[in-house]
Design an enzyme around this catalytic site. Sequence first.
Site, PDB file in Angstrom:
ATOM      1  N   TYR A  61       0.845  -1.201   0.000  1.00 24.78           N
ATOM      2  CA  TYR A  61       0.000   0.000   0.000  1.00 24.78           C
ATOM      3  C   TYR A  61       0.878   1.248   0.000  1.00 24.78           C
ATOM      4  CZ  TYR A  61      -3.630   3.327   1.407  1.00 24.78           C
ATOM      5  OH  TYR A  61      -4.498   4.386   1.452  1.00 24.78           O
TER       6      TYR A  61
ATOM      7  N   ASP B  68       8.586   2.678   1.850  1.00 28.97           N
ATOM      8  CA  ASP B  68       7.401   3.378   2.334  1.00 28.97           C
ATOM      9  C   ASP B  68       7.322   3.128   3.839  1.00 28.97           C
ATOM     10  OD1 ASP B  68       4.865   4.094   3.173  1.00 28.97           O
ATOM     11  OD2 ASP B  68       3.917   3.534   1.281  1.00 28.97           O
TER      12      ASP B  68
ATOM     13  N   LYS C 172       1.914   9.802   9.150  1.00 25.06           N
ATOM     14  CA  LYS C 172       1.322   9.376  10.424  1.00 25.06           C
ATOM     15  C   LYS C 172       2.048   9.979  11.638  1.00 25.06           C
ATOM     16  CE  LYS C 172      -0.727   5.293   8.281  1.00 25.06           C
ATOM     17  NZ  LYS C 172      -2.160   5.378   8.212  1.00 25.06           N
TER      18      LYS C 172
HETATM   19  C1  LIG Z   1       2.228   2.161   4.030  1.00 19.81           C
HETATM   20  C2  LIG Z   1       1.331   3.330   3.735  1.00 19.81           C
HETATM   21  N1  LIG Z   1       1.672   4.181   2.765  1.00 19.81           N
HETATM   22  C3  LIG Z   1       0.919   5.252   2.458  1.00 19.81           C
HETATM   23  C4  LIG Z   1      -0.244   5.510   3.147  1.00 19.81           C
HETATM   24  C5  LIG Z   1      -1.086   6.690   2.773  1.00 19.81           C
HETATM   25  O1  LIG Z   1      -1.014   7.664   3.755  1.00 19.81           O
HETATM   26  P1  LIG Z   1      -2.173   8.767   3.870  1.00 19.81           P
HETATM   27  O2  LIG Z   1      -3.400   8.063   4.355  1.00 19.81           O
HETATM   28  O3  LIG Z   1      -1.609   9.757   4.835  1.00 19.81           O
HETATM   29  O4  LIG Z   1      -2.343   9.345   2.497  1.00 19.81           O
HETATM   30  C6  LIG Z   1      -0.646   4.655   4.172  1.00 19.81           C
HETATM   31  C7  LIG Z   1      -1.890   4.915   4.923  1.00 19.81           C
HETATM   32  O5  LIG Z   1      -2.333   4.142   5.728  1.00 19.81           O
HETATM   33  C8  LIG Z   1       0.158   3.529   4.460  1.00 19.81           C
HETATM   34  O6  LIG Z   1      -0.218   2.648   5.400  1.00 19.81           O
END
Ligand SMILES: Cc1ncc(COP(=O)(O)O)c(C=O)c1O
Length: 428
Positions: free
Chosen positions: A141, A236, A264
């Site tokens: 993700y 990420d 986060k």
């Molecule tokens: C691994 C990862 N990358 C990117 C994101 C996207 O972040 P945002 O919700 O702040 O756009 C998330 C959100 O949960 C995530 O878990």
Amino acid sequence: MNVQTEIESIDDLIEQARHVLPGGSFGNMPAEVILKEGRGGRIWDEAGREYVDFLLGSGPMFVGHAHPDVTAAVQAQVPLGTTFFGNNRHGIALAEAICDAVPCAEQVRFVCSGTEADLYAMRAARAFRKRDKILKFEGGYHGMSDYALMSLAPKRPGNFPRPSPDSAGIPKSVQDEMLVAAFNDIGMVESLIEEQKDELAGVIVEPFQRLIPPNPGFLQALRAVTTRHGIPLIFDEVVTGFRFALGGAQEYYGVTPDLCTLGKIVGGGFALAAIAGRADIMKHFDRLAMDDEDFIFQVGTLSGNPVAAVAGLATLEVLKRPGAYEQVFATGRELMAALAGLLKNAGIKAQVIGEPPLFDVVFTDQPIKDYRDTLHGDAVTLKRFNQLLRARGIMKGESKYYVSLAHPRADIDQTIGAWTEAVRELQS
Ligand SMILES: Cc1ncc(COP(=O)(O)O)c(C=O)c1O
């Protein structure tokens, strides 16, 4: 429409939301969950129900809701102005704190969400490599951009490395710019990278993919093959940053990428995220250092705003205190062991996977090393288990327990009590 001020009950709110929000929801949680207050490791909903909170705002509230130090920092900043667009000292201090803590971080660019951070990290890799294709992992993700929503959760996974889009509205052409591989399958990744090396701009990976830890050696091998071909490796760390260690998963697993994305926790519960990494890649964000064709155009109205920056700084200060990570890991370890024990004693086919600061149960006894393995999990039972727990005062997302520094003994005991009852219900 008049602003409605006399909302009596949670049912009224749910009804009101149904009219003005698609699906009655912000899109994150079911419409019937309407939250009102959070303190420490607990939250309350609009019906006055109290929960031990493992949702934690989907991760940011690692030191607990309304932590006094974070609240004080924000309250001191708000009367002085909440956003300027130009640089401010708190954002500069936060960038410095990130560079001190995170192994790959030589420079930082702020944005407002993890989605943006991932989008720009991929753009940075393309600008640096002067190539287009990005390799990601099935089930990984990376936010909601067109590029990221490729083979996040395919219902019927196709043949590697062709991705499938996860959403309506994504241009077909994006599919041709992304490649997917299986997480933890280094043989597949190595041969794909060898084959595509002349077209690849970068590789993006969640070092801990959703709930799946990397197999020993996987991240190291990924690092080695990307280094061999000069292909930027992006971790990420939107979830794992400051959660697995002050230096994130790259510190925890001992592998340093070229770029990482943070979100986060780094904003302390406010809108702030970041791309961080090697100065020679980050310099593409600098208009003065780059020719027009190499410059990455990136601005954002609220980027690095001082409220989020002071909240992030105050959060990092709490995390730097001796014993902070030991406490989170001890809490997580105890919870994971307790849940695994209850399920085992009940003879339920299930396993608890993850790392102590972030875990969940998967209802299958087959090993889980990649996305396709997670499809063996019994989703119906997981949903029921979550519902049983919600009714017993445990709040969590669909598939994750976010552990916090603000879960004291009473929260742990209440959680184990709720698990005990819910497991009994599953047996009946
Ligand atoms: C691994 C990862 N990358 C990117 C994101 C996207 O972040 P945002 O919700 O702040 O756009 C998330 C959100 O949960 C995530 O878990």
